[in-house]
Design a protein around this motif. Structure first.
Motif, PDB file in Angstrom:
ATOM      1  N   GLN A 104     -95.833  83.312  19.842  1.00 53.51           N
ATOM      2  CA  GLN A 104     -96.358  84.541  20.430  1.00 53.51           C
ATOM      3  C   GLN A 104     -95.960  84.694  21.886  1.00 53.51           C
ATOM      4  OE1 GLN A 104    -100.587  84.386  18.632  1.00 53.51           O
ATOM      5  NE2 GLN A 104    -100.203  86.424  19.453  1.00 53.51           N
ATOM      6  N   GLU A 105     -95.954  83.577  22.609  1.00 49.35           N
ATOM      7  CA  GLU A 105     -95.557  83.603  24.016  1.00 49.35           C
ATOM      8  C   GLU A 105     -94.129  84.092  24.152  1.00 49.35           C
ATOM      9  OE1 GLU A 105     -95.575  79.801  26.160  1.00 49.35           O
ATOM     10  OE2 GLU A 105     -97.743  79.743  25.814  1.00 49.35           O
ATOM     11  N   VAL A 106     -93.233  83.492  23.362  1.00 49.62           N
ATOM     12  CA  VAL A 106     -91.817  83.829  23.456  1.00 49.62           C
ATOM     13  C   VAL A 106     -91.565  85.273  23.011  1.00 49.62           C
ATOM     14  CG1 VAL A 106     -89.499  83.294  22.556  1.00 49.62           C
ATOM     15  CG2 VAL A 106     -91.018  81.442  23.289  1.00 49.62           C
ATOM     16  N   PHE A 107     -92.212  85.685  21.918  1.00 50.90           N
ATOM     17  CA  PHE A 107     -92.027  87.069  21.458  1.00 50.90           C
ATOM     18  C   PHE A 107     -92.426  88.054  22.558  1.00 50.90           C
ATOM     19  CE2 PHE A 107     -92.939  86.015  16.663  1.00 50.90           C
ATOM     20  CZ  PHE A 107     -91.829  85.186  16.648  1.00 50.90           C
ATOM     21  N   SER A 108     -93.587  87.819  23.169  1.00 46.70           N
ATOM     22  CA  SER A 108     -94.067  88.808  24.129  1.00 46.70           C
ATOM     23  C   SER A 108     -93.292  88.761  25.445  1.00 46.70           C
ATOM     24  CB  SER A 108     -95.577  88.703  24.355  1.00 46.70           C
ATOM     25  OG  SER A 108     -95.936  87.396  24.638  1.00 46.70           O
ATOM     26  N   GLU A 109     -92.715  87.602  25.769  1.00 52.50           N
ATOM     27  CA  GLU A 109     -91.853  87.543  26.966  1.00 52.50           C
ATOM     28  C   GLU A 109     -90.501  88.182  26.705  1.00 52.50           C
ATOM     29  OE1 GLU A 109     -91.443  83.550  28.490  1.00 52.50           O
ATOM     30  OE2 GLU A 109     -93.623  83.303  28.396  1.00 52.50           O
ATOM     31  N   ASP A 110     -89.956  87.949  25.507  1.00 55.02           N
ATOM     32  CA  ASP A 110     -88.624  88.468  25.199  1.00 55.02           C
ATOM     33  C   ASP A 110     -88.637  89.961  24.863  1.00 55.02           C
ATOM     34  OD1 ASP A 110     -87.755  85.934  25.626  1.00 55.02           O
ATOM     35  OD2 ASP A 110     -86.916  85.605  23.630  1.00 55.02           O
ATOM     36  N   PHE A 111     -89.767  90.451  24.367  1.00 53.53           N
ATOM     37  CA  PHE A 111     -89.854  91.860  23.967  1.00 53.53           C
ATOM     38  C   PHE A 111     -91.104  92.516  24.548  1.00 53.53           C
ATOM     39  CE2 PHE A 111     -87.725  89.307  20.770  1.00 53.53           C
ATOM     40  CZ  PHE A 111     -86.503  89.969  20.636  1.00 53.53           C
ATOM     41  N   PRO A 112     -91.206  92.507  25.891  1.00 54.20           N
ATOM     42  CA  PRO A 112     -92.448  92.978  26.526  1.00 54.20           C
ATOM     43  C   PRO A 112     -92.753  94.442  26.209  1.00 54.20           C
ATOM     44  CG  PRO A 112     -90.719  92.651  28.167  1.00 54.20           C
ATOM     45  CD  PRO A 112     -90.219  92.078  26.890  1.00 54.20           C
ATOM     46  N   GLU A 113     -91.695  95.222  25.955  1.00 51.02           N
ATOM     47  CA  GLU A 113     -91.933  96.654  25.710  1.00 51.02           C
ATOM     48  C   GLU A 113     -92.607  96.895  24.361  1.00 51.02           C
ATOM     49  OE1 GLU A 113     -87.486  95.983  24.802  1.00 51.02           O
ATOM     50  OE2 GLU A 113     -89.194  94.920  25.643  1.00 51.02           O
ATOM     51  N   PHE A 114     -92.465  95.962  23.426  1.00 49.68           N
ATOM     52  CA  PHE A 114     -93.097  96.113  22.110  1.00 49.68           C
ATOM     53  C   PHE A 114     -94.401  95.336  22.001  1.00 49.68           C
ATOM     54  CE2 PHE A 114     -88.452  96.472  21.408  1.00 49.68           C
ATOM     55  CZ  PHE A 114     -88.424  97.839  21.143  1.00 49.68           C
ATOM     56  N   PHE A 115     -94.475  94.203  22.709  1.00 43.38           N
ATOM     57  CA  PHE A 115     -95.663  93.356  22.593  1.00 43.38           C
ATOM     58  C   PHE A 115     -96.699  93.690  23.656  1.00 43.38           C
ATOM     59  CE2 PHE A 115     -92.896  91.300  19.693  1.00 43.38           C
ATOM     60  CZ  PHE A 115     -93.714  90.632  18.789  1.00 43.38           C
ATOM     61  N   THR A 116     -97.295  94.863  23.492  1.00 44.18           N
ATOM     62  CA  THR A 116     -98.381  95.292  24.367  1.00 44.18           C
ATOM     63  C   THR A 116     -99.619  94.438  24.073  1.00 44.18           C
ATOM     64  OG1 THR A 116     -99.126  96.835  22.700  1.00 44.18           O
ATOM     65  CG2 THR A 116     -97.537  97.669  24.311  1.00 44.18           C
ATOM     66  N   ALA A 117    -100.653  94.625  24.877  1.00 42.87           N
ATOM     67  CA  ALA A 117    -101.890  93.855  24.673  1.00 42.87           C
ATOM     68  C   ALA A 117    -102.444  94.063  23.260  1.00 42.87           C
ATOM     69  CB  ALA A 117    -102.932  94.256  25.720  1.00 42.87           C
ATOM     70  N   GLU A 118    -102.414  95.297  22.794  1.00 41.15           N
ATOM     71  CA  GLU A 118    -102.931  95.606  21.458  1.00 41.15           C
ATOM     72  C   GLU A 118    -102.115  94.885  20.384  1.00 41.15           C
ATOM     73  OE1 GLU A 118    -103.498  99.247  18.230  1.00 41.15           O
ATOM     74  OE2 GLU A 118    -102.104  99.461  19.917  1.00 41.15           O
ATOM     75  N   VAL A 119    -100.807  94.968  20.519  1.00 36.02           N
ATOM     76  CA  VAL A 119     -99.910  94.336  19.554  1.00 36.02           C
ATOM     77  C   VAL A 119    -100.121  92.817  19.557  1.00 36.02           C
ATOM     78  CG1 VAL A 119     -97.475  93.818  19.058  1.00 36.02           C
ATOM     79  CG2 VAL A 119     -98.179  96.164  19.576  1.00 36.02           C
ATOM     80  N   GLN A 120    -100.280  92.252  20.745  1.00 31.99           N
ATOM     81  CA  GLN A 120    -100.504  90.805  20.828  1.00 31.99           C
ATOM     82  C   GLN A 120    -101.785  90.387  20.124  1.00 31.99           C
ATOM     83  OE1 GLN A 120     -99.532  88.685  24.512  1.00 31.99           O
ATOM     84  NE2 GLN A 120     -98.647  90.584  25.282  1.00 31.99           N
ATOM     85  N   MET A 121    -102.801  91.228  20.197  1.00 35.67           N
ATOM     86  CA  MET A 121    -104.050  90.906  19.501  1.00 35.67           C
ATOM     87  C   MET A 121    -103.843  90.861  17.989  1.00 35.67           C
ATOM     88  SD  MET A 121    -106.998  92.895  21.648  1.00 35.67           S
ATOM     89  CE  MET A 121    -108.064  93.055  20.225  1.00 35.67           C
ATOM     90  N   VAL A 122    -103.052  91.790  17.493  1.00 34.63           N
ATOM     91  CA  VAL A 122    -102.783  91.830  16.058  1.00 34.63           C
ATOM     92  C   VAL A 122    -101.962  90.605  15.639  1.00 34.63           C
ATOM     93  CG1 VAL A 122    -101.773  93.160  14.168  1.00 34.63           C
ATOM     94  CG2 VAL A 122    -102.877  94.351  16.066  1.00 34.63           C
ATOM     95  N   TRP A 123    -100.993  90.236  16.452  1.00 39.39           N
ATOM     96  CA  TRP A 123    -100.193  89.040  16.153  1.00 39.39           C
ATOM     97  C   TRP A 123    -101.048  87.775  16.191  1.00 39.39           C
ATOM     98  CZ3 TRP A 123     -95.491  87.803  14.218  1.00 39.39           C
ATOM     99  CH2 TRP A 123     -94.626  88.873  13.981  1.00 39.39           C
ATOM    100  N   THR A 124    -102.028  87.751  17.093  1.00 40.30           N
ATOM    101  CA  THR A 124    -102.937  86.598  17.156  1.00 40.30           C
ATOM    102  C   THR A 124    -103.694  86.475  15.840  1.00 40.30           C
ATOM    103  OG1 THR A 124    -103.172  86.833  19.542  1.00 40.30           O
ATOM    104  CG2 THR A 124    -104.908  85.593  18.414  1.00 40.30           C
ATOM    105  N   LYS A 125    -104.080  87.614  15.306  1.00 42.35           N
ATOM    106  CA  LYS A 125    -104.786  87.639  14.025  1.00 42.35           C
ATOM    107  C   LYS A 125    -103.873  87.119  12.901  1.00 42.35           C
ATOM    108  CE  LYS A 125    -107.465  90.980  11.326  1.00 42.35           C
ATOM    109  NZ  LYS A 125    -107.946  92.377  11.270  1.00 42.35           N
ATOM    110  N   LEU A 126    -102.620  87.580  12.905  1.00 38.18           N
ATOM    111  CA  LEU A 126    -101.671  87.114  11.889  1.00 38.18           C
ATOM    112  C   LEU A 126    -101.436  85.611  11.997  1.00 38.18           C
ATOM    113  CD1 LEU A 126     -99.592  87.720   9.607  1.00 38.18           C
ATOM    114  CD2 LEU A 126     -97.880  87.891  11.415  1.00 38.18           C
ATOM    115  N   MET A 127    -101.231  85.133  13.221  1.00 36.84           N
ATOM    116  CA  MET A 127    -100.967  83.705  13.417  1.00 36.84           C
ATOM    117  C   MET A 127    -102.175  82.855  13.008  1.00 36.84           C
ATOM    118  SD  MET A 127     -97.898  83.263  14.194  1.00 36.84           S
ATOM    119  CE  MET A 127     -96.456  84.059  14.849  1.00 36.84           C
TER     120      MET A 127
END
Length: 174
Positions: free
Chosen positions: A127-150
């Motif tokens: 999740q760290e790498v995804f959100s650093e490499d693609f900051p424009e897509f991994f907004t706070a909301e998106v990161q929360m959803v990914w946390t749920k998936l992980m």
């Protein structure tokens, strides 16, 4: 409290909207799957060197650039990314997700004897790498959803550990 997936607590199912968010953001990650996968594993092994013990070809490497050239590491990076891809592509089919992750869990428990804790760590690094490499897509909301998936990924994988009789789930071996 957060992040401790006890076995009793079933992974929260994703809503349709959340599934769509995951699939839309994953497209960008998977287009670059080899590079992103390698970045994820290198950060994982640099920050958690004890995880290298399971990989004969690079367990003694400390240099990230040397790791990057490891064929075994690249191969594993591809496998990790393709497993996540299978999960993302099949989010509409919980049985399929469950069986894919059960296979991953069993192989790592029985064949590789990997402490399940490493999966939790790897999910976080991803999740760290995804959100650093693609900051424009991994907004706070998106990161929360990914946390749920992980969280769900970890839940399914450790479920397989329990099934094969792995005794110690909450290990401090890391």
């Amino acid at each position: 409290e957060r992040g401790t997936m006890e076995r009793g607590e079933r992974a929260e199912p994703l809503t349709d909207a959340e599934r769509e968010i995951i699939q839309n953001t994953w497209v960008h990650v998977y287009e670059n799957c080899e590079d992103v996968g390698v970045s994820v594993l290198i950060r994982f092994f640099v920050n958690f060197p004890s995880a290298k013990q399971y990989f004969s070809q690079f367990q003694d490497m400390d240099d990230p650039e040397e790791m990057e050239r490891s064929v075994q590491l690249r191969h594993h990076a591809r496998r990790v990314m393709s497993a996540i891809n299978t999960v993302v592509e099949n989010l509409h089919d919980p049985e399929k997700v469950s069986s894919v992750l059960a296979l991953v869990g069993k192989a790592h428990a029985v064949k590789h004897k990997v402490e399940p804790m490493y999966f939790k760590i790897l999910c976080g690094v991803m999740q760290e790498v995804f959100s650093e490499d693609f900051p424009e897509f991994f907004t706070a909301e998106v990161q929360m959803v990914w946390t749920k998936l992980m969280g769900a990924v970890y839940w399914h994988v450790t479920g397989a550990y329990t099934e094969v009789g792995w005794v110690q789930l909450s290990s401090s071996a890391v």
